[in-house]
Design a protein around this motif. Structure first.
Motif, short mmCIF file in Angstrom:
data_model
loop_
_atom_site.label_atom_id
_atom_site.label_comp_id
_atom_site.label_asym_id
_atom_site.label_seq_id
_atom_site.Cartn_x
_atom_site.Cartn_y
_atom_site.Cartn_z
N MET A 1 15.02 -5.14 0.10
CA MET A 1 14.18 -3.83 0.17
C MET A 1 12.73 -4.25 -0.03
N PHE A 2 12.55 -5.03 -0.93
CA PHE A 2 10.99 -5.49 -1.23
C PHE A 2 10.52 -6.08 0.06
N LEU A 3 11.49 -6.99 0.66
CA LEU A 3 10.83 -7.89 1.90
C LEU A 3 10.39 -6.78 2.84
N ALA A 4 11.55 -5.76 3.27
CA ALA A 4 11.43 -4.76 4.55
C ALA A 4 10.08 -4.23 4.32
N ALA A 5 9.99 -3.57 3.04
CA ALA A 5 8.49 -2.80 2.75
C ALA A 5 7.35 -3.74 2.79
N CYS A 6 7.52 -5.10 2.49
CA CYS A 6 6.53 -5.81 2.59
C CYS A 6 5.92 -6.01 3.96
N PHE A 7 7.20 -6.52 4.86
CA PHE A 7 6.82 -6.66 6.43
C PHE A 7 6.34 -5.05 6.86
N VAL A 8 6.57 -4.13 6.65
CA VAL A 8 6.15 -2.92 7.44
C VAL A 8 4.57 -2.42 7.12
N VAL A 9 4.61 -2.57 5.68
CA VAL A 9 3.11 -2.31 5.29
C VAL A 9 2.05 -3.39 5.68
N THR A 10 2.61 -4.68 5.54
CA THR A 10 1.54 -5.86 6.07
C THR A 10 1.22 -5.49 7.46
N ALA A 11 2.25 -5.40 8.48
CA ALA A 11 2.15 -5.09 9.68
C ALA A 11 1.10 -3.93 10.22
N LEU A 12 1.40 -2.89 9.52
CA LEU A 12 0.60 -1.59 9.57
C LEU A 12 -0.77 -1.95 9.08
N MET A 13 -1.02 -2.45 8.15
CA MET A 13 -2.49 -2.75 7.57
C MET A 13 -3.16 -3.64 8.87
N LEU A 14 -2.43 -4.83 9.38
CA LEU A 14 -2.87 -5.52 10.15
C LEU A 14 -3.38 -4.90 11.46
N TRP A 15 -2.25 -3.97 11.85
CA TRP A 15 -2.68 -3.02 13.19
C TRP A 15 -3.78 -2.20 12.97
N LEU A 16 -4.06 -1.67 11.93
CA LEU A 16 -4.99 -0.93 11.86
C LEU A 16 -6.51 -1.42 11.73
N ALA A 17 -6.27 -2.64 11.31
CA ALA A 17 -7.63 -3.70 11.16
C ALA A 17 -7.85 -3.95 12.43
N ALA A 18 -6.93 -4.44 13.31
CA ALA A 18 -7.34 -4.72 14.81
C ALA A 18 -7.73 -3.49 15.59
N GLY A 19 -7.12 -2.51 15.26
CA GLY A 19 -7.80 -1.09 16.06
C GLY A 19 -9.16 -1.21 15.55
N ILE A 20 -9.73 -1.10 14.40
CA ILE A 20 -10.90 -1.01 13.74
C ILE A 20 -11.74 -1.95 14.57
N ALA A 21 -11.38 -3.32 14.77
CA ALA A 21 -12.19 -4.22 15.29
C ALA A 21 -12.51 -4.00 16.73
N ALA A 22 -11.29 -3.55 17.44
CA ALA A 22 -11.54 -3.18 18.87
C ALA A 22 -12.67 -2.30 19.34
N ARG A 23 -12.81 -1.42 18.19
CA ARG A 23 -13.98 -0.40 18.28
C ARG A 23 -15.19 -0.71 18.14
N ALA A 24 -15.57 -1.92 17.56
CA ALA A 24 -16.68 -2.65 17.45
C ALA A 24 -17.65 -2.60 18.36
N ASP A 25 -17.24 -2.95 19.61
CA ASP A 25 -17.89 -3.14 20.96
C ASP A 25 -18.68 -1.85 21.41
N ARG A 26 -18.22 -0.52 21.05
CA ARG A 26 -18.61 0.37 21.19
C ARG A 26 -20.22 1.11 20.40
N HIS A 27 -20.54 0.11 19.73
CA HIS A 27 -21.76 0.40 18.67
C HIS A 27 -22.89 -0.68 19.01
N ARG A 28 -24.11 -0.08 18.72
CA ARG A 28 -25.28 -0.87 18.63
C ARG A 28 -25.13 -1.82 17.62
#
Length: 698
Positions: A1-28
């Motif tokens: 159970m812990f491994l499953a939760a670890c996998f889901v939460v880690t993947a979600l945080m990584l995906w959010l971080a990647a989405g934040i980085a992708a929006r960097a080029d829109r700024h000065r």
């Protein structure tokens, strides 16, 4: 159970971080690097917290208290190196990608050694020899893919999700090995999820805010402002049109003015593209242009705009640039990408490109950026091509001249400064005049007479070729009506460009002009180049079909210079082929030229078509063409291009001298028989009139 939760939460945080980085080029600048740094920190948190929760022995997080936070540093280092590698890949820097790839692999290995010792205890999985080397490689590649920008938003989202799952999966495998052998899960591990939930929520809010605050959204491929004229997307490449590009450029310039930013306009012209059309045919050239459009789309990011100007010319807008060096890197990457071979029907086609760059503001208005970039592009071509050049002060004269020519051309259309000259077509056997080709001239108030070669290409780049073409259609029909009212009945020929053939309403405009001036469609000839006639596009085929149904006389111009498909040629509603002057000039001395003309005449007659030869300059050429069965001739031997009034005086002055012109000019247009008969004696041509003397008489 812990491994499953670890996998889901880690993947979600990584995906959010990647989405934040992708929006960097829109700024000065310098905000993009701050945003990317924050995204890297979030990635480090996602990688750090599972080992920290387990506190596995032999790792940096095994210690209690603040010392366990040292484990966050290897995770941050890996995230930053992966970010740098992705940026190098985005600029197509081969050296940067190679160096970054090695560095990312080393950083992933170091992170695993310090934080994920279980990774090096992996045995075969599902019978596959999965070991630490492969797992570390997957970790490195997926980590870099988190930050790699892609032009298509859906594709980018999918890639970021796959990368996040890959990184989280590798970490889950390593932690699973630890849980199975060394370390029991601490009872307080679930308390960590409260902090992680808050961190994920903050990341989601930041991602949404950055998505709305960054200005323009990614470019829709076919959406266009309501106020723009013409289609939003080019029919061939799918790229936006010049009108759409100019609208986005004006909006980007306003943003630069308000934020004190900079932008760049790149003018791209393909080097060596004309020989592709000449050698392999227009259909092959179109396939190459389609691939050029795909490659340009692949390197656009954020609110960048790539557009097709016309022919083999393209534009790119970089609405936010930090320095001249950054634009130079983009140009180099573009040249390298567009210079790679193109695959068309099992054939490799090699071309390159030259790029001109204009920066804003740099002391100019937004509407001067495209002419400046155009001037810089020509400087790059003069320097040998396959390179880029920035606009400089010494180029200002050419840019200013082009800008003024475009401005004057707009006025010329409104002020009726354009004029049609006419060159007669002569029946090869009887010497009768059968038609007159309309040739465009520009009576510039300061420069005098300007020939089409000096302004038509400029009109295409400026988006004025449609207006010029409309003027020619209207003027030719109006002149045919004027001649008819004076007793002069003669077919008038006009040239239709590839751009006009692709216009949806071109046939409607020709129809309206014919009706307005009460001209029979059979008295108008539309000359279309062979390369355009062979263009296998739906728009061109539809235009051909509708012109044939309208009843206008269709002629395939410059025949012999392109590559025709006989299967396609026999289906066209054309009535004549026009042999290019290059073959006529060599008739007297080249057996090959005579063989080509003979073959064209026989082919045309077999298909029920007339043959017109242009560029006839001496009696010997006239005689050879008549003997080969050519139907009509055109050239300086008979008459140079002249004004409409000069042609009328020429015809009227001839009425009392000979009947050569009377039957065709003042009677019905001759219906040429296509039966191949024995050549008749060639009548002596009427001496070529001097247009200047006739103009004075007029």
């Amino acid at each position: 159970m812990f491994l499953a939760a670890c996998f889901v939460v880690t993947a979600l945080m990584l995906w959010l971080a990647a989405g934040i980085a992708a929006r960097a080029d829109r700024h000065r600048k310098p905000l993009p690097w701050v945003i990317r740094g924050g995204a890297a920190a979030l990635v480090a948190c996602a990688l750090w917290w599972p080992p920290h929760t387990l506190q596995a022995e032999g790792t940096l997080v095994a210690a209690d208290g603040p010392m366990s936070l040292l484990g966050w540093l290897p995770a941050l280092g890996f995230a930053l190196v992966a970010l740098a590698t992705a940026r190098a890949a985005a600029t197509r820097s081969i050296a940067g990608v190679l160096a970054g790839g090695v560095a990312t692999l080393a950083a992933a290995y170091g992170f695993a050694m310090l934080m994920l010792p279980g990774l090096f205890r992996l045995g075969p999985i599902a019978g596959l020899p999965v070991g630490d080397g492969l797992a570390v490689s997957v970790l490195a590649v997926a980590g870099a893919a988190l930050f790699l920008p892609l032009p298509q938003e859906r594709l980018a989202v999918a890639m970021r999700a796959a990368a996040a799952l890959g990184v989280a999966g590798v970490e889950a495998l390593a932690l699973g090995r630890l849980l199975a052998t060394d370390t029991a899960m601490p009872p307080t591990a679930w308390h960590e999820f409260t902090v992680l939930a808050v961190l994920c929520a903050v990341g989601a809010v930041l991602r949404a805010v950055l998505g709305q605050a960054g200005g323009a959204a990614p470019l829709p491929e076919v959406a266009a402002p309501r106020a723009s004229r013409g289609p939003a997307a080019d029919n061939l490449t799918g790229l936006p049109t010049r009108q759409f590009f100019e609208g986005r450029l004006a909006a980007a310039a306003k943003r630069c003015d308000s934020k004190k930013g900079r932008l760049a306009v790149l003018f791209i012209d393909l080097d060596g593209f004309k020989p592709v059309n000449d050698t392999y045919g227009h259909a092959c050239g179109d396939r190459v242009l389609e691939q050029v459009g795909q490659r340009l789309r692949s390197i656009t990011r954020g609110s960048d705009v790539a557009a097709r100007v016309g022919g083999d010319e393209f534009l790119m807008l970089l609405p936010s640039v930090s320095s001249q060096e950054s634009v130079s890197r983009v140009a180099k990457a573009m040249i390298e990408l567009l210079s790679r071979p193109y695959k068309v029907d099992e054939r490799e086609v090699s071309i390159s490109c030259s790029v001109g760059i204009a920066l804003y503001p740099e002391g100019c208005k937004p509407n001067k950026l495209i002419p400046r970039a155009d001037a810089a592009m020509y400087a790059a071509k003069r320097a040998g091509g396959t390179r880029h050049a920035f606009f400089s002060a010494e180029m200002d004269h050419d840019a200013k001249q082009n800008f003024e020519m475009v401005r004057d051309l707009r006025r010329a259309i409104a002020n009726n400064e354009l004029e049609l000259f006419f060159q007669p077509k002569i029946d090869a056997r009887s010497g009768q005049v059968t038609a007159a080709e309309a040739l465009l001239r520009w009576n510039h108030p300061k420069l005098g007479t300007v020939m089409p070669d000096d302004f038509v290409r400029l009109a295409e780049r400026a988006g004025l070729i449609g207006a010029v073409g409309d003027w020619v259609i209207e003027a030719a029909c109006r002149q045919a009506r004027s001649w008819r009212d004076k007793g002069l009945r003669m077919r008038v020929a006009i040239n239709l460009s590839v751009n006009q053939m692709r216009q949806d309403d071109i046939v409607d405009r020709i129809t309206e002009a014919l009706k307005r001036h009460k001209i029979r469609p059979s008295l108008l000839t539309c000359e279309i180049t062979e390369s355009t006639a062979m263009e296998d596009t739906r728009a061109t085929q539809e235009t051909f079909r509708r012109l044939g149904e309208l009843g206008v006389h269709l002629s395939i111009d410059d025949f012999g210079t392109g590559h025709s498909s006989l299967a396609y040629l026999r289906k066209l509603p054309a009535e004549e082929l026009k042999i290019d002057r290059m073959f006529v000039q060599d008739l007297e001395h080249s057996a090959d030229a005579r063989a080509v003309v003979d073959a064209v005449v026989k082919l045309a007659h077999a298909l029920g078509l007339k043959v017109v030869a242009e560029g006839v300059e001496n009696p010997r050429q006239h005689q050879i063409l008549a003997e080969l069965g050519c139907d009509e001739l055109q050239g300086y031997l008979f008459a140079k291009p002249m004004t409409a009034r000069a042609l009328l005086l020429w015809a009227l002055g001839d009425r009392g001298e000979t009947s050569v012109f009377r039957n065709s000019l003042f009677g019905e247009t001759r219906q040429t028989s296509l039966l191949v008969t024995r050549p008749q004696p060639v009548p002596a041509p009427k001496p070529a009139p001097d247009p200047q003397q006739l103009s004075k008489a007029a």
